[in-house]
Design an enzyme around this catalytic site. Structure first.
Site, PDB file in Angstrom:
ATOM      1  N   VAL A  83       7.004  68.573 -17.694  1.00  0.00           N
ATOM      2  CA  VAL A  83       8.511  68.720 -18.796  1.00  0.00           C
ATOM      3  C   VAL A  83       7.881  67.875 -20.198  1.00  0.00           C
ATOM      4  CG1 VAL A  83      10.339  69.079 -19.165  1.00  0.00           C
ATOM      5  CG2 VAL A  83       9.387  69.935 -17.296  1.00  0.00           C
ATOM      6  N   LYS A 142      17.535  67.301 -12.471  1.00  0.00           N
ATOM      7  CA  LYS A 142      19.097  67.756 -11.928  1.00  0.00           C
ATOM      8  C   LYS A 142      19.425  67.261 -10.607  1.00  0.00           C
ATOM      9  CE  LYS A 142      14.965  69.941 -10.702  1.00  0.00           C
ATOM     10  NZ  LYS A 142      13.500  70.296 -11.567  1.00  0.00           N
ATOM     11  N   GLU A 150      20.902  70.662 -20.620  1.00  0.00           N
ATOM     12  CA  GLU A 150      20.389  72.368 -19.807  1.00  0.00           C
ATOM     13  C   GLU A 150      19.041  72.577 -19.225  1.00  0.00           C
ATOM     14  OE1 GLU A 150      21.801  74.965 -21.647  1.00  0.00           O
ATOM     15  OE2 GLU A 150      20.467  75.566 -19.673  1.00  0.00           O
ATOM     16  N   GLY A 200      14.862  76.065 -16.009  1.00  0.00           N
ATOM     17  CA  GLY A 200      14.435  75.798 -16.775  1.00  0.00           C
ATOM     18  C   GLY A 200      15.084  76.146 -17.906  1.00  0.00           C
ATOM     19  N   GLY A 217       1.926  73.701 -11.600  1.00  0.00           N
ATOM     20  CA  GLY A 217       2.911  72.969 -12.532  1.00  0.00           C
ATOM     21  C   GLY A 217       4.463  73.320 -12.032  1.00  0.00           C
ATOM     22  N   GLU A 276       8.331  71.011  -7.163  1.00  0.00           N
ATOM     23  CA  GLU A 276       8.227  69.250  -7.664  1.00  0.00           C
ATOM     24  C   GLU A 276       7.774  68.870  -6.869  1.00  0.00           C
ATOM     25  OE1 GLU A 276      11.778  68.395  -8.829  1.00  0.00           O
ATOM     26  OE2 GLU A 276      10.895  70.620  -9.278  1.00  0.00           O
ATOM     27  N   ASP A 335      15.749  71.681  -4.500  1.00  0.00           N
ATOM     28  CA  ASP A 335      16.298  71.775  -5.264  1.00  0.00           C
ATOM     29  C   ASP A 335      17.524  72.968  -5.970  1.00  0.00           C
ATOM     30  OD1 ASP A 335      14.873  71.509  -8.299  1.00  0.00           O
ATOM     31  OD2 ASP A 335      14.378  73.057  -7.564  1.00  0.00           O
ATOM     32  N   LYS A 354      21.007  72.549  -8.941  1.00  0.00           N
ATOM     33  CA  LYS A 354      21.262  73.011  -9.771  1.00  0.00           C
ATOM     34  C   LYS A 354      22.472  74.756  -9.176  1.00  0.00           C
ATOM     35  CE  LYS A 354      16.787  74.041 -10.682  1.00  0.00           C
ATOM     36  NZ  LYS A 354      15.089  74.578 -10.058  1.00  0.00           N
ATOM     37  N   GLY A 376       8.486  75.616 -15.107  1.00  0.00           N
ATOM     38  CA  GLY A 376       7.094  75.004 -15.859  1.00  0.00           C
ATOM     39  C   GLY A 376       6.791  74.531 -17.575  1.00  0.00           C
TER      40      GLY A 376
HETATM   41  N1  HSE Z   1      10.059  73.179  -8.840  1.00  0.00           N
HETATM   42  C1  HSE Z   1      11.214  73.393  -9.553  1.00  0.00           C
HETATM   43  C2  HSE Z   1      11.696  75.404  -9.365  1.00  0.00           C
HETATM   44  C3  HSE Z   1      11.100  73.521 -11.174  1.00  0.00           C
HETATM   45  O1  HSE Z   1      10.314  75.568  -9.058  1.00  0.00           O
HETATM   46  O2  HSE Z   1      12.101  76.201  -9.495  1.00  0.00           O
HETATM   47  C4  HSE Z   1      12.004  74.031 -12.044  1.00  0.00           C
HETATM   48  O3  HSE Z   1      13.514  73.384 -11.341  1.00  0.00           O
END
Ligand code: HSE
Length: 409
Positions: free
Chosen positions: A11, A99, A123, A128, A181, A184, A195, A199, A297
């Site tokens: 990122v 996050k 944000e 993403g 990509g 995580e 993850d 969020k 991404g």
């Molecule tokens: N690993 C996370 C996903 C990346 O796949 O959504 C974005 O937060």
């Protein structure tokens, strides 16, 4: 305004590339020159086009009065949190895609931003490239937010889509997501829902107006989903998705959870495939707003990072802009207190006895079928009830052992 980027991974390098290639456009959008001055990274990046900007000492950034905004794209809690606190305390606005850090450390970061009259924006930490945080804080500012349902992890949605639509194995789909990509560093965080949970905690905090911590949210990942369950979902006219949910209840508490769920094919969220994310946001005046787009991404997430940089420059002192109150106990509804239906798959000792018992146990029940199922396999969807009562009822069916239980949205 000069900008620094801490962490030049997937990122971070996307953010650097946008700053380097779109300087004129970004400057025009916020009415003053916007320029990347430093990249903080411990790796040797001297051969990269922006290699001359790479530094290894954060003090250069902290002590440079020209730097007004610092982007943190390092990931993980430490040293990212310490570095962000130093930047805020040095009077610099901070933009992050992290996050985990926001979900766990929001209270300290908000306090430091306030104390120093600077911005803290995140944000890119959720969904993403989809502008969900700004939408909740500003565009839906006339509403009391009442909840959301979302697909907020691109990797698991990518894996589920590949498994269900292309019959690809779980391992191959995960490997592909990593190559692209999306995943995580530790894919367990994606696959086991951590993850998505972080969020969900961030968006639930915005709905509630008070910090909800990840450990308060019951979380289940996708590692136990089988192709058998996908076939039964198909018979039920549903898809299986990893759903992130929060809902304000009439008593003022919030129900929040992350889990796989059957989602009717007639809904927009069921048709979100691949790495895409979506969130159905609910407000008391607007009703439901559906946001859809790339959830992971390099370029997509960097787009959200840079939009925050622009907002920090434009608003200068927006410390009240992105804010929820510090954590308090007792604001979330207890585990299993929610009302839902359940999909259940399992094995019967005697098919007819088990089917009769199931019918007698639940007020309404819908049996499902699939091709080539073993002779002793039964699958059904219960009527609605309190989740923990439904689980107890399933466990109490004498002639039946459940192998899979999934919420029905
Ligand atoms: N690993 C996370 C996903 C990346 O796949 O959504 C974005 O937060």
């Amino acid at each position: 305004m000069k900008v620094a980027v801490m962490g030049c991974g997937t990122v971070g390098s996307g953010a650097v590339e946008i700053l380097e290639s779109k300087g004129e456009l970004l400057s025009a959008r916020c009415g003053e020159p916007v320029e990347l001055k430093y990249i903080l990274d411990i790796r040797d990046l001297s051969s990269r086009p922006y290699g001359k900007k790479v530094v290894k000492d954060i003090d250069l950034i902290l002590e440079d009065p020209e730097v007004g905004v610092v982007v943190e794209t390092m990931g993980g809690i430490e040293p990212a949190f310490t570095f962000c606190m130093k930047c805020l305390n040095a009077g610099k606005s901070v933009v992050t895609s992290n996050k985990e850090m926001v979900a766990v450390k929001a209270d300290d970061l908000f306090e430091a931003a306030r104390a120093n009259n600077v911005s803290f924006a995140f944000e890119a930490a959720v969904c993403g490239g989809i502008p969900v945080i700004r939408t909740m804080f500003t565009d839906l500012g006339a509403n009391r937010l009442t909840g959301f349902d979302g697909i907020m992890n691109g990797t698991t949605n990518f894996i589920l889509t590949k498994m269900i639509k292309e019959k690809m194995s779980f391992d191959s789909a995960l490997k592909l997501a990593q190559e692209l990509g999306y995943a995580e560093k530790d894919p367990t965080a994606d696959v086991e829902g951590l993850d998505a949970c972080r969020k969900t905690a961030i968006l639930a905090s915005i709905v509630l107006g008070t910090h909800v911590r990840p450990e308060e949210i019951p979380t289940e990942g996708i590692s136990r989903i089988t192709l058998e369950d996908a076939s039964y979902a198909s018979d039920a006219g549903a898809e299986i998705k990893l759903i992130c949910k929060a809902e304000k209840l009439p008593d003022g508490k919030v129900y929040a959870a992350v889990s796989p769920a059957f989602v009717s094919r007639n809904t927009m969220i069921a048709n979100v495939s691949g790495v895409n994310n979506a969130v159905a946001l609910r407000g008391d005046s607007v009703g439901e707003v559906f946001l859809y787009g790339p959830g992971a991404g390099k370029e997509a997430t960097a787009s959200a990072v840079i939009s925050d940089v622009l907002e920090c420059i434009r608003l200068k002192k927006n410390q009240e802009h992105y804010y929820f109150a510090p954590h308090r106990d007792g604001l979330l509804c207890g585990k299993g207190e929610n009302i839902t239906s359940l999909y259940v798959r399992g094995y019967a000792k005697h098919m007819e006895t088990a089917a009769r018992e199931i019918r007698e146990t639940f007020e309404s029940v819908r049996f499902l079928s699939r091709d080539n199922s073993p002779a002793n396999e039964l699958a059904f969807i219960t009527g609605k009830g309190r989740e923990k009562d439904l689980y107890e009822a399933v466990a109490g069916i004498r002639d039946f052992a459940s192998a899979s239980v999934i919420r029905v949205l």
